[in-house]
Design an enzyme around this catalytic site. Structure first.
Site, PDB file in Angstrom:
ATOM      1  N   GLU A 123      37.795  48.303  38.655  1.00 44.67           N
ATOM      2  CA  GLU A 123      36.562  48.244  38.025  1.00 44.67           C
ATOM      3  C   GLU A 123      36.554  47.584  36.731  1.00 44.67           C
ATOM      4  O   GLU A 123      37.191  48.446  35.712  1.00 44.67           O
ATOM      5  CB  GLU A 123      35.715  49.567  37.869  1.00 44.67           C
ATOM      6  CG  GLU A 123      35.582  50.397  39.223  1.00 44.67           C
ATOM      7  CD  GLU A 123      34.596  49.572  39.991  1.00 44.67           C
ATOM      8  OE1 GLU A 123      33.618  48.933  39.486  1.00 44.67           O
ATOM      9  OE2 GLU A 123      34.202  49.962  41.226  1.00 44.67           O
ATOM     10  N   CYS A 176      30.481  48.020  30.161  1.00 37.23           N
ATOM     11  CA  CYS A 176      30.885  46.963  30.751  1.00 37.23           C
ATOM     12  C   CYS A 176      30.169  46.189  31.223  1.00 37.23           C
ATOM     13  O   CYS A 176      30.382  44.933  31.314  1.00 37.23           O
ATOM     14  CB  CYS A 176      31.957  47.622  31.707  1.00 37.23           C
ATOM     15  SG  CYS A 176      30.958  48.509  32.855  1.00 37.23           S
TER      16      CYS A 176
HETATM   17  P1  NAD Z   1      42.098  49.531  29.037  1.00 41.91           P
HETATM   18  O1  NAD Z   1      42.188  48.645  30.052  1.00 41.91           O
HETATM   19  O2  NAD Z   1      42.629  49.040  27.704  1.00 41.91           O
HETATM   20  O3  NAD Z   1      42.337  50.941  29.312  1.00 41.91           O
HETATM   21  C1  NAD Z   1      41.751  51.691  30.345  1.00 41.91           C
HETATM   22  C2  NAD Z   1      42.870  52.852  30.820  1.00 41.91           C
HETATM   23  O4  NAD Z   1      44.032  52.366  31.142  1.00 41.91           O
HETATM   24  C3  NAD Z   1      43.188  53.663  29.799  1.00 41.91           C
HETATM   25  O5  NAD Z   1      43.048  55.284  30.215  1.00 41.91           O
HETATM   26  C4  NAD Z   1      44.514  53.104  29.426  1.00 41.91           C
HETATM   27  O6  NAD Z   1      45.506  54.315  28.842  1.00 41.91           O
HETATM   28  C5  NAD Z   1      45.152  52.872  30.528  1.00 41.91           C
HETATM   29  N1  NAD Z   1      46.257  52.136  30.624  1.00 41.91           N
HETATM   30  C6  NAD Z   1      46.766  51.217  29.531  1.00 41.91           C
HETATM   31  N2  NAD Z   1      47.601  50.355  29.995  1.00 41.91           N
HETATM   32  C7  NAD Z   1      47.868  50.708  31.278  1.00 41.91           C
HETATM   33  C8  NAD Z   1      48.902  50.218  32.206  1.00 41.91           C
HETATM   34  N3  NAD Z   1      49.909  49.315  31.888  1.00 41.91           N
HETATM   35  N4  NAD Z   1      48.990  50.538  33.397  1.00 41.91           N
HETATM   36  C9  NAD Z   1      48.185  51.374  33.697  1.00 41.91           C
HETATM   37  N5  NAD Z   1      47.177  52.234  32.884  1.00 41.91           N
HETATM   38  C10 NAD Z   1      46.892  51.634  31.621  1.00 41.91           C
HETATM   39  O7  NAD Z   1      40.384  49.726  28.891  1.00 41.91           O
HETATM   40  P2  NAD Z   1      39.547  50.153  27.629  1.00 41.91           P
HETATM   41  O8  NAD Z   1      39.837  49.367  26.476  1.00 41.91           O
HETATM   42  O9  NAD Z   1      39.608  51.652  27.828  1.00 41.91           O
HETATM   43  O10 NAD Z   1      38.122  49.806  28.128  1.00 41.91           O
HETATM   44  C11 NAD Z   1      37.285  48.703  27.990  1.00 41.91           C
HETATM   45  C12 NAD Z   1      37.361  47.743  29.304  1.00 41.91           C
HETATM   46  O11 NAD Z   1      37.269  48.483  30.491  1.00 41.91           O
HETATM   47  C13 NAD Z   1      36.401  46.617  28.870  1.00 41.91           C
HETATM   48  O12 NAD Z   1      36.837  45.544  29.320  1.00 41.91           O
HETATM   49  C14 NAD Z   1      35.409  46.968  30.193  1.00 41.91           C
HETATM   50  O13 NAD Z   1      34.666  46.019  30.677  1.00 41.91           O
HETATM   51  C15 NAD Z   1      36.170  47.592  30.946  1.00 41.91           C
HETATM   52  N6  NAD Z   1      35.352  48.733  31.809  1.00 41.91           N
HETATM   53  C16 NAD Z   1      34.903  48.508  33.107  1.00 41.91           C
HETATM   54  C17 NAD Z   1      33.986  49.268  33.491  1.00 41.91           C
HETATM   55  C18 NAD Z   1      33.604  48.985  35.162  1.00 41.91           C
HETATM   56  O14 NAD Z   1      33.007  49.837  35.824  1.00 41.91           O
HETATM   57  N7  NAD Z   1      33.619  47.849  35.605  1.00 41.91           N
HETATM   58  C19 NAD Z   1      33.464  50.235  33.034  1.00 41.91           C
HETATM   59  C20 NAD Z   1      33.997  50.551  31.801  1.00 41.91           C
HETATM   60  C21 NAD Z   1      34.721  49.731  31.046  1.00 41.91           C
END
Ligand code: NAD
Length: 473
Positions: A217, A251
């Site tokens: 997602e 998002c």
């Molecule tokens: P992010 O990708 O930085 O982090 C998300 C999660 O991934 C966190 O828990 C983080 O600790 C973890 N993470 C970080 N590096 C990782 C790795 N190498 N492997 C596995 N996990 C890892 O995202 P964010 O800044 O927390 O959220 C914002 C982003 O999320 C935006 O791009 C937004 O559009 C997207 N988003 C999408 C949806 C959806 O439903 N499609 C919903 C909310 C947010």
């Protein structure tokens, strides 16, 4: 480094514990139903602490936005599951086909085992608990990794889940990217990741060696198309709601808007009035959410600096009364950027903040061509009162989800699948589609006592020849 981070060497034993418990006691309907009800009740009891934790993590988060964006969304998903779970779990009769006569066929929806859930910070309760509850409804055990950027909310979730579930049914791993990376490499039976496209790529790579199926997602730039003749009032009200909810840290927030060239100034004026009617001031305004952390705030300021540096019109819709305090509090005003080109940074990355670029078109085909020349968006919002125009947009654009004359709320329709496409993600959840994502659709053939297929063995003669002839006619 998060003080409470889960050491990487505890991840494997925790997963083993969740799996061992699942293997000896797969949750049946009664267990799943009870789990969902207890989860709902526990969250309902703690809405105020939830609101406080999220607000503390954001610096300030509108109470109403937390109640709706977290509380309501989780409750509506759980309620929907409670109403439909029994029928979703029923085996489905399928036709075995005349060649298999008189065998019977069915599909059983069986749980996968242990599902991993990695959640982001922007709706930290909803995006942790909705996938978790759906995986529980499908009969799985769950290992959750919430975001390090909302540490109080992550602690809140860990405490809530520890009260609702035994630790061999649901577990929580706290920590940052290092923990996330090790977590994504665990041999889950399914992994649902919500976060950025960049990290989504890493998650898929980490899951690949285990062939762990992933639902991603992700994010992206979700366009708004404003039709040539649409009345602005309603379109703007709904677009501004979608953009400024959670200060744009959504998002599926409208990322940029396409408006008819001839009506651009009228549109900008109407957006200014709409925003002014909502926020007389943004300083200490309980309804206006802050930017979650310094890194995000600086990134957003950087997008505006880049736009100004290129000589673009940057329109601040509500000037903070105390600019220095606003900066210290990570308060970013609603802002428009007019006619940015693709060379400007604001058109190169997902904005994820209260800034709306406005682009213009002379024919809807231009808007379609632009959208199709970029990554497939997570959401597409079409404002139009012309059926032919709406059809044209819907039949020429592929997006994760669409609203016609609305923004955001497709996400709240429990019976619609939710998920991106291309760079905005893969797979779906919510409602029945989520139940299917976290289940194996296991086909079962029940053979009868004297099927024709018993004849299909050497030496091929007599009746075998007749059956082959029949089957290949
Ligand atoms: P992010 O990708 O930085 O982090 C998300 C999660 O991934 C966190 O828990 C983080 O600790 C973890 N993470 C970080 N590096 C990782 C790795 N190498 N492997 C596995 N996990 C890892 O995202 P964010 O800044 O927390 O959220 C914002 C982003 O999320 C935006 O791009 C937004 O559009 C997207 N988003 C999408 C949806 C959806 O439903 N499609 C919903 C909310 C947010």
């Amino acid at each position: 480094m998060d003080m409470n981070a889960t050491p990487a060497d505890t991840l494997v034993p925790t997963l083993a514990k969740l799996r061992a418990a699942w293997l000896v006691n797969r949750p049946d309907y009664a267990q799943r139903h009870d789990d969902l009800k207890r989860l709902r009740a526990a969250l309902k009891d703690r809405l105020e602490p939830m609101v406080k934790a999220i607000s503390a993590d954001f610096g300030h988060r509108s109470r109403h936005e937390s109640m709706l964006g977290e509380g309501m969304t989780v409750f509506s998903e759980i309620d929907h599951m409670l109403s439909h779970l029994k029928s979703w779990m029923k085996p489905q009769r399928r036709a075995a086909g005349w060649r298999m006569w008189p065998a019977k066929a069915e599909v059983r929806y069986v749980p996968l085992g242990v599902v991993g859930v990695i959640a982001p910070w922007n709706y930290p309760v909803n995006l942790a608990l909705t996938p978790l509850a759906t995986a529980i409804a499908a009969g799985n055990h769950v290992y959750l990794k919430p975001s390090e950027h909302t540490p109080r909310t992550s602690e809140f979730l860990a405490a809530l889940l520890a009260d609702v579930f035994p630790d061999d049914r649901v577990a929580v791993a706290l920590g940052g990217a290092d923990v996330g990376s090790a977590f994504a490499g665990l041999p889950f039976d399914h992994l649902l990741f919500t976060g950025s496209t960049a990290v989504g790529r890493k998650v898929m790579a980490s899951a690949a060696p285990n062939l762990t199926p992933v639902t991603l997602e992700l994010g992206g730039k979700s366009p708004v198309f404003v039709g040539e003749a649409v009345p602005f009032a309603k379109a703007i009200t709904r677009m501004v709601t979608g953009k400024l909810y959670n200060a744009g840290q959504t998002c599926i927030a409208p990322d940029y808007a396409f408006v008819p060239l001839a009506r651009r100034d009228e549109f900008v004026q109407a957006v200014c009035s709409e925003v002014a009617s909502r926020y007389k001031q943004i300083d200490a305004n309980p309804d206006y959410t802050h930017i979650v952390n310094e890194g995000q705030y600086r990134r957003l300021r950087g997008l505006l600096d880049d736009a100004r540096g290129r000589g673009l019109d940057v329109v601040t819709l509500v000037e903070p009364e105390d600019a220095a305090k606003a900066e210290a509090d990570r308060l970013l005003p609603p802002t428009l950027v007019l006619d940015p080109g693709d060379d400007s940074k604001i058109m190169q990355e997902e904005i994820f903040g209260p800034i709306l670029p406005i682009k213009t078109y002379t024919t809807p085909d231009e808007a379609i061509a632009y959208i199709n020349a970029h990554d497939r968006p997570l959401a597409f919002y079409c404002f139009s009162n012309d059926k032919a125009e709406t059809e044209k947009m819907l039949s020429n654009i592929v997006a994760g989800g669409v609203c016609v004359n609305e923004t955001l709320f497709h996400n709240v329709c429990n019976d619609l699948p939710f998920g991106g496409v291309g760079a905005s993600g893969m797979g779906h959840y919510h409602g029945h589609d989520g139940f299917l994502t976290f289940s194996k659709a296991m086909p079962v053939l029940h053979q009868a006592s004297m099927p024709l297929t018993d004849r299909l063995k050497p030496p091929y003669k007599g009746l075998a020849n007749t059956v082959v002839k029949l089957f290949t006619r």
